[in-house]
Design an enzyme around this catalytic site. Structure first.
Site, short mmCIF file in Angstrom:
data_model
loop_
_atom_site.label_atom_id
_atom_site.label_comp_id
_atom_site.label_asym_id
_atom_site.label_seq_id
_atom_site.Cartn_x
_atom_site.Cartn_y
_atom_site.Cartn_z
N LYS A 133 53.00 14.19 -42.25
CA LYS A 133 52.13 14.84 -43.22
C LYS A 133 52.98 15.26 -44.41
CE LYS A 133 48.88 18.56 -44.00
NZ LYS A 133 48.05 19.61 -43.43
N LYS B 184 49.44 11.04 -43.33
CA LYS B 184 48.57 11.73 -44.28
C LYS B 184 49.35 12.09 -45.53
CE LYS B 184 45.95 15.93 -44.71
NZ LYS B 184 45.73 17.22 -44.20
C1 PBG Z 1 45.29 22.27 -43.24
C2 PBG Z 1 44.87 20.92 -43.68
C3 PBG Z 1 44.93 20.36 -44.99
C4 PBG Z 1 44.26 19.14 -44.93
C5 PBG Z 1 43.85 18.95 -43.60
N1 PBG Z 1 44.24 20.05 -42.85
C6 PBG Z 1 45.45 20.92 -46.26
C7 PBG Z 1 46.85 21.29 -46.41
O1 PBG Z 1 47.70 21.02 -45.56
O2 PBG Z 1 47.14 21.93 -47.41
C8 PBG Z 1 44.02 18.23 -46.11
C9 PBG Z 1 42.85 17.29 -46.00
C10 PBG Z 1 42.39 16.67 -47.26
O3 PBG Z 1 42.98 16.82 -48.36
O4 PBG Z 1 41.36 15.96 -47.21
N2 PBG Z 1 46.59 22.42 -42.80
#
Ligand code: PBG
Length: 324
Positions: A194, A247
């Site tokens: 991520k 991601k």
């Molecule tokens: C929370 C989380 C996020 C997303 C999914 N779970 C945001 C972040 O880490 O700031 C992002 C999903 C998206 O942008 O569609 N930890």
């Protein structure tokens, strides 16, 4: 010329016969945003066509999506500011509206695969995925909260836990808590690679979960790094993850391919909020053909190696391809 590649492109029938990649609604997990007010419905400004929904509305949405062949949903809570505190108390309170809603969703639709998000940011007054003290994220102390949160979610009957927090050691910690409490069959889809991405902007608008101070660079990965994803993936496998996620998806297709080539576990890709917003905005302006760019985008993510795609396009894709 003995070899004429165009022969295999000469008609729709031949093209379909040799098509290497097919996207279907079986591949999708549809992210949904849950509001506390049961009958509320509020569009996300930066994601036209995507709504934050109260429980009654979400039940209707899931029912409609199941009929279209979408069988999996990732439910995120929109937590009003007055519930937030330093230690994310509501994240593991079984009487909080999110946990209660999950229970209701599973009891109405036991056949649907329901995924939940494990990270502190929606519940935390700092807006960070971990506990914060003097400007630092406390990794090991955070694990305890993540474990309690995962357990509270598992107790509602959901199918897949999605740790999106990027703390070290969280998959093993959560796996142990789940197993010790009799939830051996609850899966973990780890947010393995991520990245600290600007493409999450619209999601943070939807949940009102942006960090109050600073950024997430001490826990989310540097977009410049590919090989580091192998370290994260090795750990997740060792710690018991059932799925490995990359991601965002589009700017990281190389990372999806890298994990696909190196691991036998199913690979998931999160086609994130900013990726949805880009296509929507250009489509609404008439600058791009929305339907075609959406199909091409989803195809590219699958072609790169994703077995599972978390996407806000899920329902539009299903409506567009119905009967085809
Ligand atoms: C929370 C989380 C996020 C997303 C999914 N779970 C945001 C972040 O880490 O700031 C992002 C999903 C998206 O942008 O569609 N930890």
């Amino acid at each position: 010329m003995n070899i004429r590649p165009r022969r295999n492109r000469k008609s729709e029938a031949v093209r379909r016969m040799v098509e290497e990649t097919k996207v279907t609604t079986d591949d999708f997990i549809f992210p949904l945003f849950l509001l506390e007010g049961a009958n509320d419905k509020i569009e996300v400004d930066s994601m036209p066509g995507i709504y934050r929904l109260g429980l009654e509305k979400i039940l209707k949405e899931i029912e409609a999506c199941l009929k279209l062949g979408i069988n999996a949903f990732d439910v995120f809570p929109v937590v009003p500011e007055h519930y937030k505190d330093k230690v994310a108390t509501k994240s593991f309170d079984p009487n909080f509206f999110y946990q209660k809603a999950l229970k209701r969703i599973k009891s109405e639709f036991p056949e649907a695969a329901i995924m939940t998000d494990v990270a502190l940011d929606p519940y935390n007054s700092d807006g960070h995925d971990g506990l914060m003290k003097n400007g630092e994220i406390l990794n090991d102390e955070t694990l305890e909260v993540l474990g309690k949160m995962a357990l509270a979610q598992a107790e509602t009957g959901i199918d897949i836990i999605g740790p999106s927090d990027m703390m070290d050691g969280r998959v093993a910690y959560i796996r142990e808590v789940l197993d010790d409490n009799g939830f051996k069959n609850v899966s973990i889809m780890s947010y393995t690679a991520k990245y600290a991405s600007a493409f999450y902007g619209p999601f943070r608008d939807a949940l009102d979960s942006a960090p109050k101070k600073g950024d997430k660079k001490t826990y989310q990965m540097n977009p410049a790094n590919q090989r580091e994803a192998l370290i994260e993936a090795d750990l997740d496998i060792e710690e018991g993850a059932d799925f490995l996620m990359v991601k965002p998806a589009l700017a990281y297709l190389d990372v999806i391919k890298l994990l696909k080539d190196n691991y036998a576990q199913p690979i998931a890709a999160y086609n994130v909020s900013g990726e949805y917003a880009m296509l929507k905005a250009a489509g609404m302006k008439g600058w791009l053909d929305y339907d075609r760019t959406m199909m091409e985008t989803l195809l590219s993510i699958k072609r790169a190696g994703a077995d599972v795609i978390l996407t806000y396009h899920a329902k539009e894709f299903a409506l567009l391809t119905k009967g085809k």
